[in-house]
Motif scaffolding. Structure first.
Motif, PDB file in Angstrom:
ATOM      1  N   GLY A 180       5.633  11.056   2.624  1.00  0.00           N
ATOM      2  CA  GLY A 180       6.795  11.202   1.411  1.00  0.00           C
ATOM      3  C   GLY A 180       6.371  11.981   0.648  1.00  0.00           C
ATOM      4  O   GLY A 180       6.997  12.481  -0.609  1.00  0.00           O
ATOM      5  N   GLU A 181       6.306  13.235   1.103  1.00  0.00           N
ATOM      6  CA  GLU A 181       6.007  14.624   0.585  1.00  0.00           C
ATOM      7  C   GLU A 181       6.516  15.706   1.067  1.00  0.00           C
ATOM      8  O   GLU A 181       7.138  15.557   2.177  1.00  0.00           O
ATOM      9  N   ARG A 182       7.128  16.722   0.517  1.00  0.00           N
ATOM     10  CA  ARG A 182       7.965  17.773   0.658  1.00  0.00           C
ATOM     11  C   ARG A 182       7.645  18.453   1.565  1.00  0.00           C
ATOM     12  O   ARG A 182       6.172  19.370   1.046  1.00  0.00           O
ATOM     13  N   ILE A 183       8.022  18.939   2.939  1.00  0.00           N
ATOM     14  CA  ILE A 183       7.906  19.764   3.353  1.00  0.00           C
ATOM     15  C   ILE A 183       8.493  20.985   4.045  1.00  0.00           C
ATOM     16  O   ILE A 183       9.771  20.332   4.141  1.00  0.00           O
ATOM     17  N   SER A 184       8.466  21.461   4.495  1.00  0.00           N
ATOM     18  CA  SER A 184       9.575  22.931   5.440  1.00  0.00           C
ATOM     19  C   SER A 184       9.551  21.827   6.606  1.00  0.00           C
ATOM     20  O   SER A 184       8.694  21.308   6.966  1.00  0.00           O
ATOM     21  N   ILE A 185      10.793  21.894   7.581  1.00  0.00           N
ATOM     22  CA  ILE A 185      10.953  21.491   8.344  1.00  0.00           C
ATOM     23  C   ILE A 185      10.066  21.776   9.933  1.00  0.00           C
ATOM     24  O   ILE A 185      10.627  21.661  10.877  1.00  0.00           O
ATOM     25  N   LYS A 186       9.849  22.890   9.124  1.00  0.00           N
ATOM     26  CA  LYS A 186       8.662  23.659  10.695  1.00  0.00           C
ATOM     27  C   LYS A 186       7.496  23.619  10.847  1.00  0.00           C
ATOM     28  O   LYS A 186       6.467  23.397  11.763  1.00  0.00           O
ATOM     29  N   ASP A 187       6.992  22.611   9.917  1.00  0.00           N
ATOM     30  CA  ASP A 187       5.918  22.169  10.359  1.00  0.00           C
ATOM     31  C   ASP A 187       5.982  20.355   9.785  1.00  0.00           C
ATOM     32  O   ASP A 187       5.013  19.720  10.112  1.00  0.00           O
ATOM     33  N   VAL A 188       6.873  20.260  10.505  1.00  0.00           N
ATOM     34  CA  VAL A 188       7.165  18.315  10.754  1.00  0.00           C
ATOM     35  C   VAL A 188       6.669  18.204  12.042  1.00  0.00           C
ATOM     36  O   VAL A 188       6.391  18.767  13.206  1.00  0.00           O
ATOM     37  N   THR A 189       6.216  16.680  12.434  1.00  0.00           N
ATOM     38  CA  THR A 189       5.012  16.125  13.297  1.00  0.00           C
ATOM     39  C   THR A 189       6.209  15.061  13.602  1.00  0.00           C
ATOM     40  O   THR A 189       7.628  14.655  12.630  1.00  0.00           O
ATOM     41  N   GLU A 190       5.691  14.562  15.114  1.00  0.00           N
ATOM     42  CA  GLU A 190       6.916  13.797  15.230  1.00  0.00           C
ATOM     43  C   GLU A 190       6.352  12.058  14.388  1.00  0.00           C
ATOM     44  O   GLU A 190       7.458  11.328  14.381  1.00  0.00           O
ATOM     45  N   ALA A 191       6.162  12.055  13.442  1.00  0.00           N
ATOM     46  CA  ALA A 191       5.407  10.749  12.955  1.00  0.00           C
ATOM     47  C   ALA A 191       5.663  11.127  11.536  1.00  0.00           C
ATOM     48  O   ALA A 191       6.526  10.186  10.746  1.00  0.00           O
TER      49      ALA A 191
END
Length: 356
Positions: A180-191
């Protein structure tokens, strides 16, 4: 099944070679449906009020699915087998009422409503096992992302992607991760993907009216659906001012989360998953019936009726695409593909009669 292969020289002649195209399964069979339905039909006030109510549970078993199997002993790595189990629970209600029933004036109104919930109960047994979920649907190039997830114990039709909450000053999507934390879409994982809605309406309804006043008759039919989402492919691909290889919508220059986008990549995010609730004025017909013979040169015509009708007259919805009534079937419902044609509005002027 079998397929033709390379020819074989046998007994002085070339004959086509034949080889298996899939693993044999002598237990392959039709799926099985079991349904329990409790219904009530009723009429009241000398048949002026009529209605019905049905409550049902439908169990669909022996559904087909492709399973991974070892090679050898199998010829191929996948096996088609009857394993899946789906459950549907629903309610259907209908009611009609003769509001006015007098000589020269009548009005009958009717409405119906239905709701259905479904769940994938199982997809494995003691012989064939698979993961408790699989992905389906697709955005197409260049995003190349599946749009839905089908999971054991969950309903069919769940959109599954990244939940966007903002866009930064550089035009990069800000999404929520698994915690539930805000992150850049460049750092996402499948989870970090999550359920973004469901493409199957929870409620369908309709309201029909038939009025007759003297020689005039009027019928108006309305219908709608609520409780579902639509993935707007047009916005996802064409609402971007920097993608010069595509057409562009006027909304491409609108602020995104209050920020004026400078440059951002195309992405499948919740920003493009919209509520699809709608009400449609689906059909309306106004007619006039002549008494007896028309007379004159048309004296051979009896029961002549002239009418004008229209279809797809009005849609009330908050959906920003062409039409929220997209495909609700299959394993990826609610995808408003960018290749869809607009729904046609039709008008008809007609004459009906009996020749004697």
């Amino acid at each position: 099944g079998y397929v033709y292969g390379k020819p074989i020289f046998s007994n002085g002649a070339w004959v086509p070679g034949v080889s298996p195209s899939r693993n044999p399964n002598p237990d392959l069979r039709w799926e099985q449906k079991d349904e329990t339905n409790v219904g009530l039909d009723f009429s009241l006030f000398d048949f002026r009020v009529n209605g019905s109510a049905d409550v049902y549970r439908r169990e669909t078993k022996d559904m087909l699915y492709e399973y991974s199997v070892p090679v050898p002993p199998n010829l191929f790595g996948e096996q088609l087998a009857n394993v899946g189990h789906m459950r549907n629970d629903g309610v259907e209600l209908s009611l009609s009422y003769k509001v006015i029933d007098r000589p020269g004036l009548s009005w009958t109104t009717g409405a119906n409503w239905s709701t259905n919930s479904n769940k994938l109960v199982s997809l494995s047994n003691s012989v064939y096992q698979t993961s408790d979920f699989f992905y389906t649907g697709g955005t197409g190039a260049p995003i190349q992302q599946t749009t839905h997830r089908v999971k054991i114990g969950e309903p069919i039709g769940d959109f599954y992607g990244f939940e966007s909450v903002d866009i930064d000053e550089d035009g990069v999507w800000i999404v929520l991760n698994e915690a539930g934390e805000r992150i850049s879409i460049k750092d996402v994982t499948e989870a970090d993907r999550r359920v973004l809605g469901n493409g199957i309406p929870k409620h369908f309804f309709a309201w029909n009216n038939a009025v007759r006043l003297g020689k005039f008759d009027l019928s108006v039919n309305m219908r709608g659906a609520t409780g579902f989402q639509v993935l707007n492919f047009l916005r996802m691909y064409y609402e971007n001012p920097t993608q010069l290889d595509y057409n562009m919508l006027k909304s491409a220059f609108d602020p995104v989360y209050g920020e004026r986008p400078v440059d951002y990549d195309l992405a499948y995010v919740s920003y493009y998953v919209e509520d699809g609730d709608y009400v449609k004025l689906d059909n309306a017909t106004l007619g006039y019936t002549f008494d007896g013979n028309v007379g004159g040169m048309l004296s051979a015509l009896h029961n002549a009726r002239v009418y004008v009708s229209g279809r797809n007259l009005l849609t009330v919805t908050g959906y920003k695409g062409l039409d929220p009534e997209v495909s609700f079937s299959g394993l990826a419902p609610g995808n408003d593909d960018r290749a869809q044609y607009p729904t046609t509005r039709m008008f008809t002027l007609g004459l009906s009669f009996t020749l004697q």
